[in-house]
Write a protein that holds these residues in place. Structure first.
Motif, PDB file in Angstrom:
ATOM      1  N   THR A 171       0.859  -1.196   0.000  1.00 39.72           N
ATOM      2  CA  THR A 171       0.000   0.000   0.000  1.00 39.72           C
ATOM      3  C   THR A 171       0.893   1.244   0.000  1.00 39.72           C
ATOM      4  O   THR A 171       2.057   1.172   0.403  1.00 39.72           O
ATOM      5  CB  THR A 171      -0.921   0.011   1.240  1.00 39.72           C
ATOM      6  OG1 THR A 171      -0.106  -0.052   2.403  1.00 39.72           O
ATOM      7  CG2 THR A 171      -1.896  -1.145   1.241  1.00 39.72           C
ATOM      8  N   GLY A 230     -16.581  -0.775   5.667  1.00 44.01           N
ATOM      9  CA  GLY A 230     -16.822  -2.081   5.066  1.00 44.01           C
ATOM     10  C   GLY A 230     -17.971  -2.814   5.737  1.00 44.01           C
ATOM     11  O   GLY A 230     -18.627  -2.264   6.620  1.00 44.01           O
ATOM     12  N   ARG A 290      -8.257  -0.535   4.331  1.00 36.52           N
ATOM     13  CA  ARG A 290      -8.729   0.375   3.279  1.00 36.52           C
ATOM     14  C   ARG A 290      -8.593  -0.273   1.907  1.00 36.52           C
ATOM     15  O   ARG A 290      -9.525  -0.284   1.101  1.00 36.52           O
ATOM     16  CB  ARG A 290      -7.933   1.705   3.312  1.00 36.52           C
ATOM     17  CG  ARG A 290      -8.347   2.663   2.217  1.00 36.52           C
ATOM     18  CD  ARG A 290      -7.300   3.676   1.816  1.00 36.52           C
ATOM     19  NE  ARG A 290      -5.942   3.189   1.646  1.00 36.52           N
ATOM     20  CZ  ARG A 290      -5.504   2.416   0.656  1.00 36.52           C
ATOM     21  NH1 ARG A 290      -6.349   1.998  -0.291  1.00 36.52           N
ATOM     22  NH2 ARG A 290      -4.247   2.021   0.589  1.00 36.52           N
ATOM     23  N   ALA A 291      -7.418  -0.868   1.661  1.00 35.28           N
ATOM     24  CA  ALA A 291      -7.157  -1.498   0.360  1.00 35.28           C
ATOM     25  C   ALA A 291      -8.108  -2.684   0.127  1.00 35.28           C
ATOM     26  O   ALA A 291      -8.599  -2.898  -0.981  1.00 35.28           O
ATOM     27  CB  ALA A 291      -5.713  -1.970   0.294  1.00 35.28           C
ATOM     28  N   TYR A 292      -8.375  -3.432   1.194  1.00 28.29           N
ATOM     29  CA  TYR A 292      -9.271  -4.594   1.121  1.00 28.29           C
ATOM     30  C   TYR A 292     -10.678  -4.151   0.704  1.00 28.29           C
ATOM     31  O   TYR A 292     -11.293  -4.746  -0.169  1.00 28.29           O
ATOM     32  CB  TYR A 292      -9.269  -5.264   2.507  1.00 28.29           C
ATOM     33  CG  TYR A 292     -10.373  -6.238   2.789  1.00 28.29           C
ATOM     34  CD1 TYR A 292     -10.275  -7.575   2.388  1.00 28.29           C
ATOM     35  CD2 TYR A 292     -11.518  -5.845   3.492  1.00 28.29           C
ATOM     36  CE1 TYR A 292     -11.290  -8.479   2.679  1.00 28.29           C
ATOM     37  CE2 TYR A 292     -12.524  -6.737   3.792  1.00 28.29           C
ATOM     38  CZ  TYR A 292     -12.411  -8.049   3.378  1.00 28.29           C
ATOM     39  OH  TYR A 292     -13.413  -8.939   3.675  1.00 28.29           O
ATOM     40  N   ILE A 293     -11.150  -3.056   1.306  1.00 31.88           N
ATOM     41  CA  ILE A 293     -12.497  -2.564   0.974  1.00 31.88           C
ATOM     42  C   ILE A 293     -12.482  -1.922  -0.425  1.00 31.88           C
ATOM     43  O   ILE A 293     -13.293  -2.244  -1.288  1.00 31.88           O
ATOM     44  CB  ILE A 293     -12.986  -1.534   2.025  1.00 31.88           C
ATOM     45  CG1 ILE A 293     -13.048  -2.181   3.419  1.00 31.88           C
ATOM     46  CG2 ILE A 293     -14.351  -0.968   1.641  1.00 31.88           C
ATOM     47  CD1 ILE A 293     -13.265  -1.194   4.574  1.00 31.88           C
ATOM     48  N   GLU A 294     -11.484  -1.055  -0.654  1.00 32.43           N
ATOM     49  CA  GLU A 294     -11.442  -0.278  -1.894  1.00 32.43           C
ATOM     50  C   GLU A 294     -11.304  -1.164  -3.138  1.00 32.43           C
ATOM     51  O   GLU A 294     -11.844  -0.854  -4.188  1.00 32.43           O
ATOM     52  CB  GLU A 294     -10.260   0.721  -1.829  1.00 32.43           C
ATOM     53  CG  GLU A 294     -10.262   1.723  -2.963  1.00 32.43           C
ATOM     54  CD  GLU A 294      -9.104   2.719  -2.841  1.00 32.43           C
ATOM     55  OE1 GLU A 294      -8.542   2.876  -1.730  1.00 32.43           O
ATOM     56  OE2 GLU A 294      -8.766   3.337  -3.867  1.00 32.43           O
ATOM     57  N   ASN A 295     -10.581  -2.275  -2.991  1.00 30.63           N
ATOM     58  CA  ASN A 295     -10.318  -3.120  -4.158  1.00 30.63           C
ATOM     59  C   ASN A 295     -11.267  -4.310  -4.273  1.00 30.63           C
ATOM     60  O   ASN A 295     -10.967  -5.285  -4.973  1.00 30.63           O
ATOM     61  CB  ASN A 295      -8.864  -3.595  -4.140  1.00 30.63           C
ATOM     62  CG  ASN A 295      -7.900  -2.442  -4.310  1.00 30.63           C
ATOM     63  OD1 ASN A 295      -7.737  -1.925  -5.410  1.00 30.63           O
ATOM     64  ND2 ASN A 295      -7.307  -1.999  -3.218  1.00 30.63           N
ATOM     65  N   GLU A 308      -0.972   8.344   3.161  1.00 30.82           N
ATOM     66  CA  GLU A 308      -2.404   8.027   3.242  1.00 30.82           C
ATOM     67  C   GLU A 308      -3.142   9.230   3.802  1.00 30.82           C
ATOM     68  O   GLU A 308      -2.545  10.128   4.403  1.00 30.82           O
ATOM     69  CB  GLU A 308      -2.639   6.839   4.181  1.00 30.82           C
ATOM     70  CG  GLU A 308      -2.104   5.495   3.699  1.00 30.82           C
ATOM     71  CD  GLU A 308      -3.114   4.669   2.897  1.00 30.82           C
ATOM     72  OE1 GLU A 308      -4.175   5.199   2.507  1.00 30.82           O
ATOM     73  OE2 GLU A 308      -2.806   3.488   2.654  1.00 30.82           O
ATOM     74  N   SER A 334      -4.367   0.765   6.631  1.00 35.76           N
ATOM     75  CA  SER A 334      -4.100   0.833   5.173  1.00 35.76           C
ATOM     76  C   SER A 334      -4.550  -0.452   4.484  1.00 35.76           C
ATOM     77  O   SER A 334      -5.152  -0.418   3.406  1.00 35.76           O
ATOM     78  CB  SER A 334      -2.607   1.004   4.897  1.00 35.76           C
ATOM     79  OG  SER A 334      -2.117   2.154   5.500  1.00 35.76           O
ATOM     80  N   LEU A 371      -7.803   8.289   7.923  1.00 39.50           N
ATOM     81  CA  LEU A 371      -7.809   6.821   7.961  1.00 39.50           C
ATOM     82  C   LEU A 371      -7.251   6.324   9.302  1.00 39.50           C
ATOM     83  O   LEU A 371      -7.777   5.386   9.902  1.00 39.50           O
ATOM     84  CB  LEU A 371      -6.975   6.273   6.793  1.00 39.50           C
ATOM     85  CG  LEU A 371      -6.763   4.764   6.751  1.00 39.50           C
ATOM     86  CD1 LEU A 371      -8.078   4.030   6.510  1.00 39.50           C
ATOM     87  CD2 LEU A 371      -5.765   4.395   5.645  1.00 39.50           C
TER      88      LEU A 371
END
Ligand code: HAM
Length: 436
Positions: A45, A300, A92-97, A49, A89, A53
């Motif tokens: 990531t 999420g 965030r990446a897990y939800i965003e992607n 950021e 982070s 967050l």
């Protein structure tokens, strides 16, 4: 004539010079191999950021957010920070992607630099590196045990033998408020014996008073109420069962009823692994715990999760000081990159305990195995095994545990045999060799 300016690294930040790079590479090799064995996918990531967050994720009244953030505004006036930790982070990446739609648990790991504006000293830097593991979508205590096993495996492979594992449960949003009331009352009655910071903490975040390293606060802590006595039934069961798994795996631990950790998202399990000697100046090597509400908090779906991170610099300092030799087995490590041929299926707590031990034995024999230790249902485990296209599933239920047997299921033709547990690794090793 004016003297030329000698440039130096910024306070608390260090170069990693070629002489040290060999050790860094070996440590990374070990971590990568263990991550591959346990089937974690690597993620990376950005270092910068959104400040919010971490304010939301790590927690407004934590030391990290209150005092240690490297924060600034970009030319576009965005409030950004150099990441102080990985967990928010990664979530965030897990939800965003869109990883929320993936089969659970989603297992992610990463390694890289982090930044905290701390007072630099041995083992404490403003730029440091962590390896970080997160298991998302699994509430079971067996998963916490598996994560601890993975982390100890890393230390063992690196040659670190003298560690101590401390565990605690800090309850959930149901039971913790009752405890906090008791804790506040206890400390309010002794307020004059606390340091100035703790007097403030007592109002904003009373759990953090337990974390204070000041001698006078440590003295007051000695008779403070313990959260284990206030856990609700669910948290108590979860914690008790984690301790049972650790016992069954032969992992020694210290139940530290005052271990709380400095980040706000934890609930239920928290743990730390530190050098065995109390006065070792490196401090905690690895810290982690369960954070069942964070994903929802960051936008999420409600999803339980557990994770941990280890400090690269602290571990590498010990390796150098004690002249340790990481156990690198390149061929075995390479084989861990391939998909597993074996899936270990378990039914019931007794079987889970056995499987946790079997995972270890397979690993020692260089055989990668898959499992879903948090699941209880036979069908869903077998479905996952077929999805992973393994050659064999080894099934262990209550009966097999009592009879010292194990069912070997050929996944292609669904033929099952019952074999003795003793010698099963050798038998499977032989069968896998024949496949090649
Ligand atoms: P943490 O306890 O803040 O947890 O950090 C984990 C480890 O990072 C520490 O045990 C230590 O080895 C290392 N570390 C922390 N600060 C420094 C520093 N200033 N200098 C050198 N090393 C340091 C976390 O960061 C959580 N995100 C762990 C986690 C992951 N929990 C759930 N998932």
């Amino acid at each position: 004539m004016a003297r030329k300016k000698q440039f130096k690294t910024i306070t608390g930040m260090a170069d990693i010079m070629p002489t040290d790079y060999k050790i860094w590479k070996e440590v990374e090799e070990v971590i990568t191999a263990i991550a591959n064995f346990y089937d974690f996918a690597r993620i990376s990531t950005p270092i910068l950021e959104d400040e919010d967050l971490f304010v939301k994720g790590t927690g407004q009244s934590t030391e990290v957010i209150e005092k240690q953030m490297f924060s600034f505004r970009t030319k576009g006036k965005e409030k950004v920070v150099l990441r102080p930790e990985f967990t928010p982070s990664i979530i965030r990446a897990y939800i965003e992607n869109g990883l929320e739609s993936r089969q659970k648990p989603v297992k992610l790991w990463t390694l890289g630099p982090l930044f905290r504006y701390e007072k630099p000293q041995k083992g404490r830097y403003r730029q440091f590196h962590q390896f970080d593991f997160e298991i998302i979508g699994d509430a079971a205590s067996a998963t916490d045990a598996l994560l601890i096993q993975l982390l100890l495996n890393i230390l063992e492979r690196l040659g670190l033998k003298n560690w101590r594992l401390e565990v605690n449960s800090i309850g959930c949003q149901e039971c913790r408020p009752h405890y906090l009331k008791q804790l506040k009352k206890y400390y309010n009655e002794r307020k004059k014996h606390l340091c100035a910071d703790c007097k403030k903490r007592l109002e904003k975040n009373p759990l953090r008073v337990l974390d204070c390293k000041e001698e006078k606060c440590q003295r007051v802590k000695k008779t403070a109420p313990q959260i284990v006595n206030s856990l609700c039934q669910e948290c108590y069961k979860h914690f008790h069962s984690l301790l049972e798994f650790l016992d069954a795996m032969g992992i020694s631990y210290i139940l530290n009823p005052y271990l709380v950790r400095g980040l706000d998202y934890y609930e239920k399990t928290v743990f730390e692994i530190m050098p065995e000697e109390e006065n070792n100046r490196q401090g905690t090597l690895i810290g982690g715990g369960r954070y069942d509400k964070l994903i929802e908090q960051l936008g999420g779906k409600p999803t339980p999760a557990v994770g941990a991170a280890g400090g690269m610099e602290r571990i590498i300092e010990i390796i150098k000081e004690e002249n340790l030799h990481p156990n690198i087995q390149r061929r075995v490590f390479e084989s861990f990159e391939n998909p597993p041929q074996i899936f270990l299926v378990q039914l019931g707590d007794l079987a889970k305990k056995k499987i946790l031990k079997l995972i270890e034995e397979f690993k020692k024999n260089g055989i990668k195995v898959a499992q879903n230790i948090g699941k209880d249902n036979l069908k869903s485990q077998l479905q996952l095994a077929s999805k992973m296209k393994v050659k064999y599933s080894l099934i262990l239920g209550q009966r097999e545990v009592l009879e010292d047997t194990i069912i070997v299921r050929d996944m292609e033709n669904s033929i099952q045999e019952v074999l003795p547990q003793k010698g099963i690794i050798k038998e499977i090793k032989k069968r896998i060799k024949e496949l090649k």
